[in-house]
Design a protein around this motif. Structure first.
Motif, PDB file in Angstrom:
ATOM      1  N   PHE A 142      -8.030  -4.445  -6.722  1.00 34.08           N
ATOM      2  CA  PHE A 142      -7.744  -3.602  -5.414  1.00 34.08           C
ATOM      3  C   PHE A 142      -8.436  -4.246  -4.314  1.00 34.08           C
ATOM      4  O   PHE A 142      -9.688  -4.305  -4.522  1.00 34.08           O
ATOM      5  CB  PHE A 142      -7.670  -2.222  -5.668  1.00 34.08           C
ATOM      6  CG  PHE A 142      -6.443  -1.424  -6.337  1.00 34.08           C
ATOM      7  CD1 PHE A 142      -5.466  -0.878  -5.324  1.00 34.08           C
ATOM      8  CD2 PHE A 142      -6.416  -1.374  -7.613  1.00 34.08           C
ATOM      9  CE1 PHE A 142      -4.492  -0.181  -5.728  1.00 34.08           C
ATOM     10  CE2 PHE A 142      -5.292  -0.507  -8.056  1.00 34.08           C
ATOM     11  CZ  PHE A 142      -4.358  -0.128  -7.166  1.00 34.08           C
ATOM     12  N   SER A 192      -3.025   4.999  -1.757  1.00 31.65           N
ATOM     13  CA  SER A 192      -3.048   3.546  -1.445  1.00 31.65           C
ATOM     14  C   SER A 192      -2.634   3.561   0.055  1.00 31.65           C
ATOM     15  O   SER A 192      -3.553   2.803   0.905  1.00 31.65           O
ATOM     16  CB  SER A 192      -2.138   2.505  -2.290  1.00 31.65           C
ATOM     17  OG  SER A 192      -2.683   2.758  -3.799  1.00 31.65           O
ATOM     18  N   SER A 226      -8.648   3.527  -9.225  1.00 30.66           N
ATOM     19  CA  SER A 226      -7.642   3.090  -9.062  1.00 30.66           C
ATOM     20  C   SER A 226      -7.460   1.504  -9.841  1.00 30.66           C
ATOM     21  O   SER A 226      -6.430   1.406 -10.523  1.00 30.66           O
ATOM     22  CB  SER A 226      -7.185   2.817  -7.556  1.00 30.66           C
ATOM     23  OG  SER A 226      -7.000   4.097  -6.919  1.00 30.66           O
ATOM     24  N   ARG A 259      -4.767  -2.191  -1.341  1.00 28.24           N
ATOM     25  CA  ARG A 259      -3.642  -2.878  -1.732  1.00 28.24           C
ATOM     26  C   ARG A 259      -4.224  -3.515  -3.056  1.00 28.24           C
ATOM     27  O   ARG A 259      -5.295  -3.986  -3.159  1.00 28.24           O
ATOM     28  CB  ARG A 259      -3.384  -4.121  -0.532  1.00 28.24           C
ATOM     29  CG  ARG A 259      -4.408  -4.784  -0.317  1.00 28.24           C
ATOM     30  CD  ARG A 259      -3.891  -5.594   1.127  1.00 28.24           C
ATOM     31  NE  ARG A 259      -5.152  -6.684   1.480  1.00 28.24           N
ATOM     32  CZ  ARG A 259      -6.335  -6.316   1.828  1.00 28.24           C
ATOM     33  NH1 ARG A 259      -6.593  -4.706   1.952  1.00 28.24           N
ATOM     34  NH2 ARG A 259      -7.115  -7.071   1.959  1.00 28.24           N
ATOM     35  N   PRO A 264       0.917  -1.250  -0.278  1.00 25.35           N
ATOM     36  CA  PRO A 264       0.021  -0.008  -0.217  1.00 25.35           C
ATOM     37  C   PRO A 264       0.892   1.187   0.265  1.00 25.35           C
ATOM     38  O   PRO A 264       0.458   2.427  -0.198  1.00 25.35           O
ATOM     39  CB  PRO A 264      -0.716  -0.001   1.469  1.00 25.35           C
ATOM     40  CG  PRO A 264      -0.987  -1.439   1.569  1.00 25.35           C
ATOM     41  CD  PRO A 264       0.385  -2.280   0.966  1.00 25.35           C
TER      42      PRO A 264
END
Length: 158
Positions: free
Chosen positions: A57, A40, A83, A46, A34
């Protein structure tokens, strides 16, 4: 500011990309955990799986992610989706290429509780063109319940 001015300064993503393919860059983020990327570490997200064109993620919900209604704030869900989808695009890029999110659309399907459950966002590339890429994503929990879906467009700089 002109686009050429922005592009003349190396971005963090470009520096980290070097001669690695996008897939190798994302795998290196996964290996570092992370703290590899600021947001993150901030959220405890993660990368749990990566292959070319797909990234997952995960994060655990927690009370400080709450909105006034006492459920997961939509911005956390959007960040998780952004993300996953943007990294899915990046995982498809050749060495030295980078991308950035142009637009993001999220559909929230149900409220997520703040009880520590693990949410997983999966992003998948739909189209990778010369200058524009698109991806889709979904957020589920460990029982497969669907909480949100999303789409994105990313500008690609080769």
């Amino acid at each position: 500011m002109e686009l050429t001015e922005v592009m003349s300064e190396p971005e963090a993503g470009e520096r980290s990309a070097g001669v690695l393919s996008g897939l190798e860059v994302i795998r290196s983020f996964m290996d570092r955990g992370p703290t590899a990327v600021g947001v993150s570490g901030l959220l405890g997200m993660r990368i749990v799986d990566v292959e070319e064109g797909m990234v997952r993620f995960a994060l655990e919900t927690r009370p400080d992610f709450g909105n006034p209604q006492g459920t997961l704030h939509g911005g956390i869900t959007a960040t998780l989706l952004d993300s996953a989808m943007a990294c899915a695009v990046h995982s498809s890029l050749p060495p030295g290429a980078v991308s950035t999110t142009v637009d993001l659309s999220v559909s929230y399907l149900r409220a997520a509780p703040l009880d520590g459950r693990t949410l997983v966002a999966e992003g998948r590339v739909l189209h990778l063109g010369g200058r524009l890429a698109t991806a889709e994503g979904r957020v589920t929990d460990d029982t497969g319940r669907l909480y949100a879906t999303g789409t994105t467009s990313c500008m690609v700089f080769r």
